[in-house]
Scaffold this motif. Structure first.
Motif, mmCIF file in Angstrom:
data_model
loop_
_atom_site.group_PDB
_atom_site.id
_atom_site.type_symbol
_atom_site.label_atom_id
_atom_site.label_comp_id
_atom_site.label_asym_id
_atom_site.label_seq_id
_atom_site.Cartn_x
_atom_site.Cartn_y
_atom_site.Cartn_z
ATOM 1 N N ARG A 109 0.880 -1.177 0.000
ATOM 2 C CA ARG A 109 0.000 0.000 0.000
ATOM 3 C C ARG A 109 0.916 1.226 0.000
ATOM 4 O O ARG A 109 1.476 1.590 1.011
ATOM 5 C CB ARG A 109 -0.875 -0.053 1.256
ATOM 6 C CG ARG A 109 -1.750 1.158 1.466
ATOM 7 C CD ARG A 109 -2.608 0.998 2.714
ATOM 8 N NE ARG A 109 -3.812 0.264 2.408
ATOM 9 C CZ ARG A 109 -4.117 -0.951 2.892
ATOM 10 N NH1 ARG A 109 -3.296 -1.555 3.722
ATOM 11 N NH2 ARG A 109 -5.233 -1.546 2.563
ATOM 12 N N GLY A 110 1.055 1.862 -1.154
ATOM 13 C CA GLY A 110 2.045 2.939 -1.256
ATOM 14 C C GLY A 110 1.653 4.162 -0.451
ATOM 15 O O GLY A 110 0.487 4.556 -0.459
ATOM 16 N N PRO A 111 2.585 4.788 0.254
ATOM 17 C CA PRO A 111 2.264 6.029 0.959
ATOM 18 C C PRO A 111 2.159 7.196 -0.031
ATOM 19 O O PRO A 111 3.031 7.371 -0.867
ATOM 20 C CB PRO A 111 3.434 6.246 1.903
ATOM 21 C CG PRO A 111 4.338 5.077 1.747
ATOM 22 C CD PRO A 111 3.963 4.366 0.490
ATOM 23 N N LYS A 112 1.086 7.966 0.092
ATOM 24 C CA LYS A 112 0.940 9.203 -0.688
ATOM 25 C C LYS A 112 1.806 10.284 -0.042
ATOM 26 O O LYS A 112 2.441 11.078 -0.727
ATOM 27 C CB LYS A 112 -0.540 9.624 -0.675
ATOM 28 C CG LYS A 112 -0.854 10.803 -1.568
ATOM 29 C CD LYS A 112 -2.213 11.396 -1.238
ATOM 30 C CE LYS A 112 -3.357 10.517 -1.702
ATOM 31 N NZ LYS A 112 -4.656 11.247 -1.655
ATOM 32 N N ALA A 113 1.802 10.312 1.288
ATOM 33 C CA ALA A 113 2.626 11.283 2.028
ATOM 34 C C ALA A 113 2.882 10.733 3.423
ATOM 35 O O ALA A 113 2.060 10.001 3.977
ATOM 36 C CB ALA A 113 1.921 12.631 2.121
#
Length: 211
Positions: A109-113
Motif C-alpha cells: 500500500r504505497g504512501p501518498k505522504a
C-alpha cells in the motif's frame, strides 16, 4: 461468502482476498475473517480507519491513539508521525518506530505522504511536516519514543544542526532514520530473547539447587 460478509463489508472481503493472494495464504477461514473486522490481529496490515482525504484536519482529535502501541498521540505529539496511503487510509502513530511497523506491514500500500512532528517548532503542539523536507537528528540525548535511539524530525536543517551541537547525534534524512528504526527493533528483539533465555536458565538452575 455470506457468512464472511456478515462481519465485513464487501470491500474488506475483497481486500482480504487480495491480501491472501499476495501472501499465498488462505485467509477466509470464518474465525480469521471475523477477527479481522474487530481486532488488530492478523490484519493490522490494513489501517483500521475510514478513508480520509484530509488527514491533517483535526488530526489529533481524529487519531488520538497509536494503533500499534496504544499510546496517546497528544502526549507524544513531539515525536508523532502520520502516514497517508494512496488509497486514502491513514495510519497515525506515536513515533517513527510505530510508523516503521505500518510501512513494513503495508508494503503493498504505497504512501501518498508521510508526516512527522517538527521537533524544532516552538508551538505547544508541534506542527506536522512532510518527512521528505525534514532533517532527522539520530542518536542524540533527546528522549527517544518507543525506541533505544532518539530520532527527531526538524523542518529546518539549521535547527537540526543547532540541536546536534547541543545534544549530539547525527543529521540524516528520513530513509536514514527509518533504517535506524528497523535496526533498533532488531536489537530489541535480540535483547528480549536473550533476557528471556537468561531468566529461564536462572529458573532451571534455581529449581535444581532447590532440591
Amino acid at each position: 461468502m455470506d457468512k464472511v460478509s456478515e462481519g465485513m463489508n464487501r470491500r474488506q472481503v475483497l481486500q482480504v482476498l487480495g491480501l491472501s493472494a499476495v501472501a499465498g495464504v488462505v485467509l477466509l477461514r470464518p474465525a480469521l475473517a471475523g477477527a479481522a473486522a474487530t481486532d488488530g490481529t492478523p490484519l493490522q496490515f490494513m489501517p483500521k480507519t475510514a478513508p480520509d482525504p484530509a488527514p491533517l484536519e483535526n488530526e489529533l482529535a481524529k487519531y488520538p491513539k497509536c494503533p500499534y502501541c496504544g499510546m496517546d498521540r497528544r502526549q507524544w505529539q513531539h515525536s508523532r508521525h502520520l502516514i497517508h496511503y494512496e488509497d486514502e487510509l491513514v495510519d497515525a502513530t506515536c513515533s517513527l518506530r510505530c510508523a516503521s511497523l505500518s510501512l513494513a506491514l503495508n508494503i503493498d500500500r504505497g504512501p501518498k505522504a508521510i508526516y512527522a512532528a517538527d521537533f524544532g517548532a516552538a508551538d505547544e503542539i508541534k506542527p506536522l511536516v512532510e518527512v521528505e523536507q525534514a532533517s532527522y537528528l539520530i542518536g542524540s540525548d533527546l528522549p527517544a519514543t518507543m525506541s533505544r535511539t532518539s530520532k527527531m524530525a526538524f523542518a529546518s536543517a539549521e535547527a537540526a544542526q543547532a540541536a546536534a551541537r547541543e545534544h549530539g547525534g547525527e543529521i540524516g534524512d528520513f530513509d536514514a532514520a527509518l533504517r535506524q528504526a528497523y535496526l533498533d527493533q532488531a536489537e530489541d528483539a535480540v535483547m528480549i530473547r536473550q533476557r528471556r533465555a537468561a531468566r529461564r536458565r536462572r529458573q532451571v538452575n534455581g529449581h535444581h539447587h532447590g532440591h
